[in-house]
Design a protein around this motif. Structure first.
Motif, PDB file in Angstrom:
ATOM      1  N   GLU A 162     -43.133 -15.781  64.095  1.00  0.00           N
ATOM      2  CA  GLU A 162     -43.009 -16.862  65.071  1.00  0.00           C
ATOM      3  C   GLU A 162     -42.811 -18.207  64.365  1.00  0.00           C
ATOM      4  O   GLU A 162     -43.468 -18.496  63.369  1.00  0.00           O
ATOM      5  CB  GLU A 162     -44.248 -16.915  65.968  1.00  0.00           C
TER       6      GLU A 162
ATOM      7  N   VAL B  58     -42.398  -9.238  70.341  1.00  0.00           N
ATOM      8  CA  VAL B  58     -42.930  -8.129  71.126  1.00  0.00           C
ATOM      9  C   VAL B  58     -42.654  -6.834  70.366  1.00  0.00           C
ATOM     10  O   VAL B  58     -42.016  -6.832  69.309  1.00  0.00           O
ATOM     11  CB  VAL B  58     -42.283  -8.087  72.528  1.00  0.00           C
TER      12      VAL B  58
ATOM     13  N   ASP C 123     -33.355 -18.955  75.976  1.00  0.00           N
ATOM     14  CA  ASP C 123     -34.037 -17.887  75.250  1.00  0.00           C
ATOM     15  C   ASP C 123     -33.214 -16.610  75.348  1.00  0.00           C
ATOM     16  O   ASP C 123     -32.613 -16.320  76.392  1.00  0.00           O
ATOM     17  CB  ASP C 123     -35.434 -17.630  75.821  1.00  0.00           C
TER      18      ASP C 123
ATOM     19  N   VAL D  28     -39.648 -17.557  69.092  1.00  0.00           N
ATOM     20  CA  VAL D  28     -40.735 -18.109  69.897  1.00  0.00           C
ATOM     21  C   VAL D  28     -41.736 -17.052  70.346  1.00  0.00           C
ATOM     22  O   VAL D  28     -42.866 -17.384  70.700  1.00  0.00           O
ATOM     23  CB  VAL D  28     -40.182 -18.848  71.133  1.00  0.00           C
ATOM     24  N   ASN D  29     -41.327 -15.785  70.336  1.00  0.00           N
ATOM     25  CA  ASN D  29     -42.252 -14.732  70.766  1.00  0.00           C
ATOM     26  C   ASN D  29     -41.807 -13.408  70.171  1.00  0.00           C
ATOM     27  O   ASN D  29     -40.613 -13.093  70.156  1.00  0.00           O
ATOM     28  CB  ASN D  29     -42.284 -14.640  72.291  1.00  0.00           C
TER      29      ASN D  29
END
Length: 243
Positions: free
Chosen positions: A142, A107, A120, A104-105
């Protein structure tokens, strides 16, 4: 009697015995019980989560204040999908268990994966593959579905995940061939570290042995104040004496 026997014979041709399960197209309602503390997680802020469940699965979902959830639909697949979604939200993750999730994300230091519907966890870049990974985007993107294993859950509920110990094709667990990291040495035991006190003994009386910068011995504060004000403890500033 003959007519009754004939009718029963015709019925037997179509259905010889009672069905053990309802037809997949028959309207049905399934009921599950969840903990009251999990009701708000299923409903979501402003009903966002429960509306998403209904929209995605097509099943109707009703929940009361006691945590009783009724899922209804004429399609068994819709009911099962909604039920699995809800159970995924209320279920607590287990350390060592493998789950299927979605990225979902992403970094700089890894990727966050949503699993069990409402949980999560972080897959650190070092847990994506056994070999060195320069950037997380070299491995995942993603929306990609991945298999993850729960490595740790800290006291704040944060979940640490791993992809490298799970076969991403089958979801089967793989043997961890990476050697364990050596424990770090405590800061206070490092030679020359901040924990060690490398300063020498302090001089008696402070930095200058109890003497001020002019080389004179410091007396009590009252004596210093008297010297500054001319030696008279009853000294009054001139501006206070003026009429």
């Amino acid at each position: 009697k003959g007519g009754r026997a004939h009718i029963l014979g015709e019925m037997t041709k179509a259905l010889g015995s009672a069905r053990t399960e309802l037809s997949a197209h028959a309207p049905r309602i399934e009921t599950i019980q969840i903990d009251k503390s999990k009701i708000r997680d299923v409903i979501g802020t402003g009903g966002k989560v429960i509306r998403e469940i209904v929209a995605e699965t097509g099943a109707k979902v009703d929940i009361d204040d006691e945590g009783v959830i009724k899922i209804s639909s004429s399609d068994l697949g819709q009911i099962e999908a909604a039920k699995a979604w809800i159970l995924g939200i209320v279920e607590e993750p287990e350390v060592g268990k493998i789950y299927k999730g979605k990225v979902v994300n992403i970094v700089d230091f890894g990727a966050f994966v949503n699993f069990m519907g409402g949980k999560d966890g972080l897959v650190h870049v070092s847990e994506m593959k056994n070999e060195r990974v320069e950037k997380p985007t070299d491995v995942v993107k993603e929306g990609q579905e991945v298999y993850v294993k729960v490595l740790e859950i800290d006291n704040r509920g944060k979940v640490r995940l791993s992809m490298r110990v799970v076969d991403q094709e089958t979801g089967a667990e793989l043997e961890d061939t990476r050697p364990p990291r050596e424990p770090r040495e405590p800061r206070g035991d490092r030679e020359g570290g901040r924990g060690g006190d490398r300063r020498g003994p302090r001089r008696e009386g402070g930095r200058d042995g109890g003497r001020d910068r002019g080389g004179r011995d410091r007396g009590p504060r009252g004596e210093r104040r008297d010297r500054e004000e001319g030696g008279d403890p009853n000294h009054m500033p001139a501006f206070l004496k003026e009429d």
